[in-house]
Write an enzyme that holds these catalytic residues in place. Structure first.
Site, PDB file in Angstrom:
ATOM      1  N   SER A  86       0.785  -1.232   0.000  1.00 37.57           N
ATOM      2  CA  SER A  86       0.000   0.000   0.000  1.00 37.57           C
ATOM      3  C   SER A  86       0.813   1.276   0.000  1.00 37.57           C
ATOM      4  O   SER A  86       0.235   2.368  -0.058  1.00 37.57           O
ATOM      5  CB  SER A  86      -0.971  -0.004   1.181  1.00 37.57           C
ATOM      6  OG  SER A  86      -2.044  -0.869   0.910  1.00 37.57           O
ATOM      7  N   GLN A 151     -10.841 -13.401  -0.129  1.00 35.55           N
ATOM      8  CA  GLN A 151      -9.807 -13.904   0.767  1.00 35.55           C
ATOM      9  C   GLN A 151      -9.509 -15.374   0.504  1.00 35.55           C
ATOM     10  O   GLN A 151      -8.349 -15.787   0.448  1.00 35.55           O
ATOM     11  CB  GLN A 151     -10.227 -13.699   2.220  1.00 35.55           C
ATOM     12  CG  GLN A 151     -10.269 -12.240   2.632  1.00 35.55           C
ATOM     13  CD  GLN A 151     -10.932 -12.032   3.976  1.00 35.55           C
ATOM     14  OE1 GLN A 151     -11.283 -13.003   4.662  1.00 35.55           O
ATOM     15  NE2 GLN A 151     -11.117 -10.784   4.368  1.00 35.55           N
ATOM     16  N   TYR A 192     -10.273   2.142   6.365  1.00 40.07           N
ATOM     17  CA  TYR A 192      -9.292   1.855   5.322  1.00 40.07           C
ATOM     18  C   TYR A 192      -9.908   0.914   4.286  1.00 40.07           C
ATOM     19  O   TYR A 192     -10.390  -0.161   4.627  1.00 40.07           O
ATOM     20  CB  TYR A 192      -8.061   1.211   5.954  1.00 40.07           C
ATOM     21  CG  TYR A 192      -6.864   1.147   5.049  1.00 40.07           C
ATOM     22  CD1 TYR A 192      -5.957   2.207   5.005  1.00 40.07           C
ATOM     23  CD2 TYR A 192      -6.624   0.042   4.252  1.00 40.07           C
ATOM     24  CE1 TYR A 192      -4.845   2.156   4.180  1.00 40.07           C
ATOM     25  CE2 TYR A 192      -5.516  -0.017   3.424  1.00 40.07           C
ATOM     26  CZ  TYR A 192      -4.636   1.040   3.393  1.00 40.07           C
ATOM     27  OH  TYR A 192      -3.540   0.988   2.572  1.00 40.07           O
ATOM     28  N   SER A 193      -9.866   1.325   3.022  1.00 36.64           N
ATOM     29  CA  SER A 193     -10.480   0.524   1.968  1.00 36.64           C
ATOM     30  C   SER A 193      -9.611   0.531   0.718  1.00 36.64           C
ATOM     31  O   SER A 193      -9.391   1.581   0.108  1.00 36.64           O
ATOM     32  CB  SER A 193     -11.870   1.053   1.611  1.00 36.64           C
ATOM     33  OG  SER A 193     -12.412   0.351   0.506  1.00 36.64           O
ATOM     34  N   ASN A 194      -9.138  -0.642   0.328  1.00 40.40           N
ATOM     35  CA  ASN A 194      -8.352  -0.748  -0.900  1.00 40.40           C
ATOM     36  C   ASN A 194      -9.167  -0.396  -2.129  1.00 40.40           C
ATOM     37  O   ASN A 194      -8.611   0.063  -3.134  1.00 40.40           O
ATOM     38  CB  ASN A 194      -7.780  -2.163  -1.018  1.00 40.40           C
ATOM     39  CG  ASN A 194      -6.645  -2.384  -0.048  1.00 40.40           C
ATOM     40  OD1 ASN A 194      -5.577  -1.803  -0.176  1.00 40.40           O
ATOM     41  ND2 ASN A 194      -6.876  -3.209   0.961  1.00 40.40           N
ATOM     42  N   GLY A 336       2.995  -0.713   4.023  1.00 39.30           N
ATOM     43  CA  GLY A 336       2.540  -1.544   2.912  1.00 39.30           C
ATOM     44  C   GLY A 336       2.607  -3.009   3.248  1.00 39.30           C
ATOM     45  O   GLY A 336       3.595  -3.478   3.827  1.00 39.30           O
ATOM     46  N   ASN A 360      10.518  -9.805   4.926  1.00 47.96           N
ATOM     47  CA  ASN A 360      10.125 -10.747   3.872  1.00 47.96           C
ATOM     48  C   ASN A 360       9.294 -11.907   4.425  1.00 47.96           C
ATOM     49  O   ASN A 360       9.331 -13.021   3.935  1.00 47.96           O
ATOM     50  CB  ASN A 360      11.340 -11.271   3.109  1.00 47.96           C
ATOM     51  CG  ASN A 360      12.320 -12.042   3.982  1.00 47.96           C
ATOM     52  OD1 ASN A 360      12.476 -11.752   5.160  1.00 47.96           O
ATOM     53  ND2 ASN A 360      13.006 -13.022   3.390  1.00 47.96           N
TER      54      ASN A 360
END
Length: 381
Positions: A86, A151, A192-194, A336, A360
């Site tokens: 993000s 999902q 929060y919304s993608n 992100g 990672n």
């Protein structure tokens, strides 16, 4: 932090739903000792590896801890490319604010002006939502990555391995969101919304007539010479050098981890598909906060923040997170999360001190502790 939890749940792993050798580019410096210790603590907490770069004026300090490839046992590198999730949102918001500065769009335009009929259904109405509300997450539009079927298809083990190379059209992402009720009426709350940034990317394309990724390349990547930064589109691999990325692909943080390095990032699109490295992220946020990318009025709009619920000291602007740290230092940037990758990048408002880091693995670690150590540790109090 609330935004980081949203990122982890939204783009990284459903487990969080509730996201070369170590080197010193400049000689060892006492005030980075706490930062190095915090990075090691992330590995001790279960993250495979972590890489970080700090810039202070013309001085750069980089270090890495842990493993970049669990099978081969090779260490993480300070030069690693990684998926930034993000953090993509700051790039998209910057392009839209540049377009506003050029008089080609207004942040107060309704979404329907640019995408007629796209945001419609189950109480969603693009005629009542502004571009600004997309960028600051006050639109109320349902977050596509909270959809249970989405999902299962992309974040859980069986679905991920069946669909990791699929190309997902951004309009399909919006359609999935439109099948749900809004979270609230536009402008009345924050969530929060993608989906907001999928729509923002679509608006960039409608205004300019070019792919949103091309606009990012033309307006940001090329002028700043961000050689490690890219908008991959449907490319499934990472440029070299890069470490492997690992995820649990489960609803818990226990159990085996899987190599999730290769994937088609169109599932995130303008909400989180970009690739970069720590040095480039520091260069980007420093340029942004010091006015190299936006005129003063647009930068002020980007920094016009509102409190994030359940996150003391955290506020959200237009694709930009403002944090007041425990020592009173204020930093700006974004977090992100995407499969196997958790990142944070922040800088002070004057651009003199910046930090970018990446884990990672998407199930363990505490980037916030690293930020606190770097900006509030010995030598910076």
């Amino acid at each position: 932090m609330a935004v980081r939890k949203a990122l982890a749940g939204a783009v990284a792993v459903v487990a969080s739903l509730a996201l070369a050798t170590p080197a010193l580019a400049a000689g060892p410096r006492t005030h980075h000792d706490a930062t190095r210790q915090a990075l090691r603590a992330n590995v001790e907490a279960g993250a495979p590896g972590v890489t970080a770069t700090v810039t202070e004026g013309r001085t750069t300090w980089s270090t890495a801890e842990g493993v970049g490839d669990l099978r081969r046992g090779t260490p993480r590198s300070t030069a690693d490319h990684y998926r930034v999730g993000s953090i993509t949102k700051t790039f998209v918001a910057t392009v839209l604010l540049q377009l506003e500065a050029e008089g080609r769009i207004s942040l107060d335009d309704k979404v329907d002006t640019w995408l007629p009929g796209v945001v419609r259904g189950n109480g969603h109405d693009g005629r009542r939502i502004t571009v600004r509300q997309l960028l600051n997450h006050t639109s109320g539009i349902f977050n596509v990555t909270e959809d249970k079927e989405f999902q299962r298809a992309y974040f859980l083990k069986d679905g991920f391995f069946a669909h990791r190379y699929d190309t997902v059209d951004p309009r399909r992402l919006v359609e999935i969101a439109m099948a749900h009720r809004p979270d609230f009426a536009p402008g009345t709350s924050w969530h929060y919304s993608n989906t907001n940034y999928v729509l923002a990317g679509m608006i960039v394309e409608r205004v300019t007539g070019r792919p949103y990724g091309e606009e990012i390349r033309r307006r940001i990547i090329a002028p700043l010479h961000l050689r490690a930064t890219s908008v991959p589109g449907t490319r499934t691999t990472l440029p070299r050098p890069a470490s492997r990325a690992y995820g649990k692909l489960a609803e818990t943080t226990t159990g085996p981890s899987y190599d999730v390095t290769e994937l088609n990032p169109s599932m995130a699109w303008a909400a989180g598909e970009m690739i970069s490295d720590s040095a480039d992220l520091n260069r980007f946020y420093t340029a942004l906060l010091t006015g190299r990318l936006l005129p003063p009025r647009q930068l002020a709009e980007m920094k016009d923040t509102r409190p994030v619920p359940d996150a003391a000291g955290e506020r959200y602007g237009l694709g930009l997170i403002e944090r007041e740290l425990s020592c009173g230092v204020r930093v700006w940037g974004h977090d992100g999360g995407i499969h196997g990758s958790i990142s944070s990048a922040v800088t002070t408002a004057d651009g003199r001190h910046a930090l970018a880091l990446n884990l990672n693995g998407d199930w363990a670690g505490d980037p916030e502790a690293v930020i606190e150590a770097e900006f509030c540790g010995p030598g910076h109090k």
